[in-house]
Write an enzyme that holds these catalytic residues in place. Structure first.
Site, short mmCIF file in Angstrom:
data_model
loop_
_atom_site.label_atom_id
_atom_site.label_comp_id
_atom_site.label_asym_id
_atom_site.label_seq_id
_atom_site.Cartn_x
_atom_site.Cartn_y
_atom_site.Cartn_z
N ASP A 66 1.27 -1.31 -0.03
CA ASP A 66 0.25 -0.20 -0.32
C ASP A 66 0.86 1.73 0.33
OD1 ASP A 66 0.77 -0.38 2.67
OD2 ASP A 66 -0.87 0.52 3.55
N TYR A 68 2.90 4.75 0.79
CA TYR A 68 2.88 5.32 1.96
C TYR A 68 2.94 6.41 2.95
CZ TYR A 68 7.85 3.87 -0.45
OH TYR A 68 9.00 2.96 -1.12
N PHE A 79 7.01 2.22 -4.35
CA PHE A 79 7.99 1.84 -4.04
C PHE A 79 8.96 3.12 -4.15
CE2 PHE A 79 7.60 -2.50 -4.14
CZ PHE A 79 8.53 -3.07 -3.44
N HIS A 187 10.78 -10.11 0.33
CA HIS A 187 10.33 -8.39 0.01
C HIS A 187 12.04 -7.65 0.10
CE1 HIS A 187 8.58 -4.42 1.35
NE2 HIS A 187 8.01 -5.03 0.66
#
Length: 222
Positions: A66, A68, A79, A187
């Site tokens: 989701d 920031y 990202f 991740h």
């Protein structure tokens, strides 16, 4: 929720906006805003990933969770942060892996040039409340982005899907592995990057696959 979606996507997703889950999601977002809650990203950027990378241009898909949840960070590309914003830890690690893999260094966290080249930077959930990570999970966005992935899988060929972490890997169920390349790794967050994200070489592997299928490789340099 104002929907301004590139026609290449709208041709395949228009029906989603009339479905019950999306109507519930719209009401949820309207209620959140009516309660004076701060929602990221701003409305015009909610579908930024899809509008910056039309369906017919998609060659790589990078999946995030989701947006920031800090001020000035989210702009609708997973990202990524706008120009001048401090590069977040996960993106720092993505850049570290790119340096190991390709020998390039990046000094900005704005990934828009990737998106413009055909890298769909798609979060599974497209909105979030200020300072509350994952606050908009299970409100309907996951169903919508599952459909986005299904459209890519069925309507295109030879797309590279970079699935980082267990959350992204679950989204991989909607991808036809006979038509596309799926690259899997932990991740890139500081909590898990050392467990196999570093050294995964996804960026060079993706470009090799694109070249093999007569597609233009991505210039990852920012």
């Amino acid at each position: 929720m104002t929907v301004k979606l590139h026609s290449s996507w709208l041709n395949h997703l228009a029906e989603e906006f009339d479905k019950e889950y999306m109507q519930k999601l719209k009401k949820f977002l309207e209620k959140e805003k009516a309660s004076r809650k701060i929602i990221y990203p701003k409305g015009a950027l909610i579908f930024n990933a899809l509008n910056t990378t039309p369906l017919n241009k998609v060659n790589i898909v990078i999946l995030g969770q989701d947006p920031y949840h800090g001020p000035g960070q989210a702009h609708g590309l997973c990202f990524s942060v706008p120009e001048g914003v401090k590069i977040p830890p996960s993106l720092v690690n993505i850049f570290k892996e790119q340096y190991q893999d390709l020998g390039i260094t990046n000094n900005t966290g704005n990934l828009t040039p990737w998106a413009q080249q055909g890298v769909l930077l798609l979060n599974s959930v497209l909105t979030v409340e200020h300072a509350r990570a994952a606050s908009h999970q299970n409100q309907g966005w996951e169903q919508f982005t599952d459909q986005v992935i299904s459209v890519i899988s069925s309507q295109t060929e030879h797309v590279v899907f970079m699935l980082w972490g267990s959350y992204a890997l679950r989204k991989g169920a909607h991808i036809d592995e006979t038509k596309h390349l799926i690259l899997k790794a932990p991740h890139p967050s500081p909590l898990s990057a050392q467990r196999g994200f570093f050294g995964c070489q996804h960026f060079s592997k993706a470009n090799q696959y694109l070249s093999k299928h007569q597609k233009v490789p991505i210039n990852w340099q920012l």
